[in-house]
Design an enzyme around this catalytic site. Sequence first.
Site, mmCIF file in Angstrom:
data_model
loop_
_atom_site.group_PDB
_atom_site.id
_atom_site.type_symbol
_atom_site.label_atom_id
_atom_site.label_comp_id
_atom_site.label_asym_id
_atom_site.label_seq_id
_atom_site.Cartn_x
_atom_site.Cartn_y
_atom_site.Cartn_z
ATOM 1 N N ARG A 106 -5.111 -8.357 8.314
ATOM 2 C CA ARG A 106 -4.135 -7.368 8.554
ATOM 3 C C ARG A 106 -3.109 -8.100 9.648
ATOM 4 O O ARG A 106 -3.552 -8.166 10.851
ATOM 5 C CB ARG A 106 -4.669 -5.989 9.101
ATOM 6 C CG ARG A 106 -3.637 -5.143 9.681
ATOM 7 C CD ARG A 106 -4.521 -3.744 9.997
ATOM 8 N NE ARG A 106 -5.503 -3.296 9.108
ATOM 9 C CZ ARG A 106 -6.457 -2.351 9.324
ATOM 10 N NH1 ARG A 106 -6.397 -1.966 10.768
ATOM 11 N NH2 ARG A 106 -7.307 -2.012 8.368
ATOM 12 N N HIS A 151 -9.309 -6.841 12.064
ATOM 13 C CA HIS A 151 -8.531 -7.349 10.685
ATOM 14 C C HIS A 151 -7.542 -8.729 10.973
ATOM 15 O O HIS A 151 -7.494 -9.324 10.111
ATOM 16 C CB HIS A 151 -8.038 -6.198 10.201
ATOM 17 C CG HIS A 151 -8.775 -5.156 9.444
ATOM 18 N ND1 HIS A 151 -9.299 -5.441 7.959
ATOM 19 C CD2 HIS A 151 -9.427 -4.043 9.901
ATOM 20 C CE1 HIS A 151 -10.056 -4.249 7.552
ATOM 21 N NE2 HIS A 151 -10.314 -3.515 8.663
ATOM 22 N N ASP A 158 -12.228 -4.134 4.504
ATOM 23 C CA ASP A 158 -12.498 -2.743 4.133
ATOM 24 C C ASP A 158 -12.616 -2.897 2.732
ATOM 25 O O ASP A 158 -11.856 -3.305 1.766
ATOM 26 C CB ASP A 158 -11.342 -1.580 4.233
ATOM 27 C CG ASP A 158 -11.276 -1.619 5.900
ATOM 28 O OD1 ASP A 158 -11.764 -2.067 6.663
ATOM 29 O OD2 ASP A 158 -9.911 -1.242 6.152
ATOM 30 N N GLU A 240 -17.353 3.472 10.292
ATOM 31 C CA GLU A 240 -16.547 3.471 8.926
ATOM 32 C C GLU A 240 -17.340 2.648 7.907
ATOM 33 O O GLU A 240 -17.579 1.593 7.836
ATOM 34 C CB GLU A 240 -15.441 2.653 9.123
ATOM 35 C CG GLU A 240 -14.336 3.462 9.920
ATOM 36 C CD GLU A 240 -13.034 2.497 10.333
ATOM 37 O OE1 GLU A 240 -12.824 1.448 9.671
ATOM 38 O OE2 GLU A 240 -12.189 3.046 11.076
ATOM 39 N N HIS A 243 -16.086 -0.738 6.344
ATOM 40 C CA HIS A 243 -15.626 -1.757 7.412
ATOM 41 C C HIS A 243 -16.563 -2.727 7.635
ATOM 42 O O HIS A 243 -17.465 -2.450 8.364
ATOM 43 C CB HIS A 243 -14.939 -0.934 8.821
ATOM 44 C CG HIS A 243 -14.277 -1.913 9.761
ATOM 45 N ND1 HIS A 243 -12.952 -1.861 10.208
ATOM 46 C CD2 HIS A 243 -15.152 -2.933 10.445
ATOM 47 C CE1 HIS A 243 -12.615 -2.886 11.242
ATOM 48 N NE2 HIS A 243 -14.060 -3.249 11.028
#
Length: 269
Positions: A106, A151, A158, A240, A243
């Site tokens: 990301r 990320h 994810d 999460e 994740h």
Amino acid sequence: MTRLSSAVRGVVAVLVALLTLTAASATARAHTDPRAPADFVALRTVDPTILQEMRYVTPHNFVGERVDGYRQPICILTRPAAEALHKAQTNLLSQGYSLKVYDCYRPQRAVDHFVRWAEDLNDQYMKGEFYPDVDKTRLFEDGYIAAKSGHSRGSTLDLTLVKLPAEPTRPYVPGEPLVPCHAPQQRRFPDNSVDMGTGFDCFDTLAHTLDPRIQGRQRANRTLLKRTLEALGFVNLAEEWWHYTFKPEPYPDTYFDFPVSARSLAQRY
């Protein structure tokens, strides 16, 4: 007629100049975008069987629009993370499952987009699905949004599990009625993944991987994903279930900002 023709020619000349300048600016931006280090790869080149549903290229995410920096729906990872994921996929395929990734590398500009969105308290467009029970003023304090993301270092992703044969997932239609991400699976947006107790990117404590309220088949599904990935060096973020970060990271202290696109990679595919 001569004066009119001269005026028209002048307007045309101005328009051509503006179009040329715009095209040149776009070309300059494309050439000046940062590039990924040589050991970043498109996951498809390492394992084409892993399903990909790259949410931030679409409007079906908590922001409600394509996120900055996501130019193509491809998963990019450091090669060690991609190769470890390939081993996990080989293991799961033998059990009748496939991995499906929602997000991989990301860029920092995407994280900055998340921060701007979180600071805009008037934008509650996707609240009904992704954060139905969380006040938007608490997104930073509760840890759902941060100025930096693992990320961006290239080894975090994810993901979820899909039972084979995989059913198609229908496209999200912007403006359609939203259902809370922690609703029963048969009511949530129809994702083709197994039931993990919540949807992806659910801002709720039920998304904590080992939340004691998650039992039965939902807990078994989370456990299968966790056990498979941890055996290969991935570490789960406890808040999460989707994740995971591959360890050791090749770039533990570097937050990259090259766009998510094939052009960013040294090895095209």
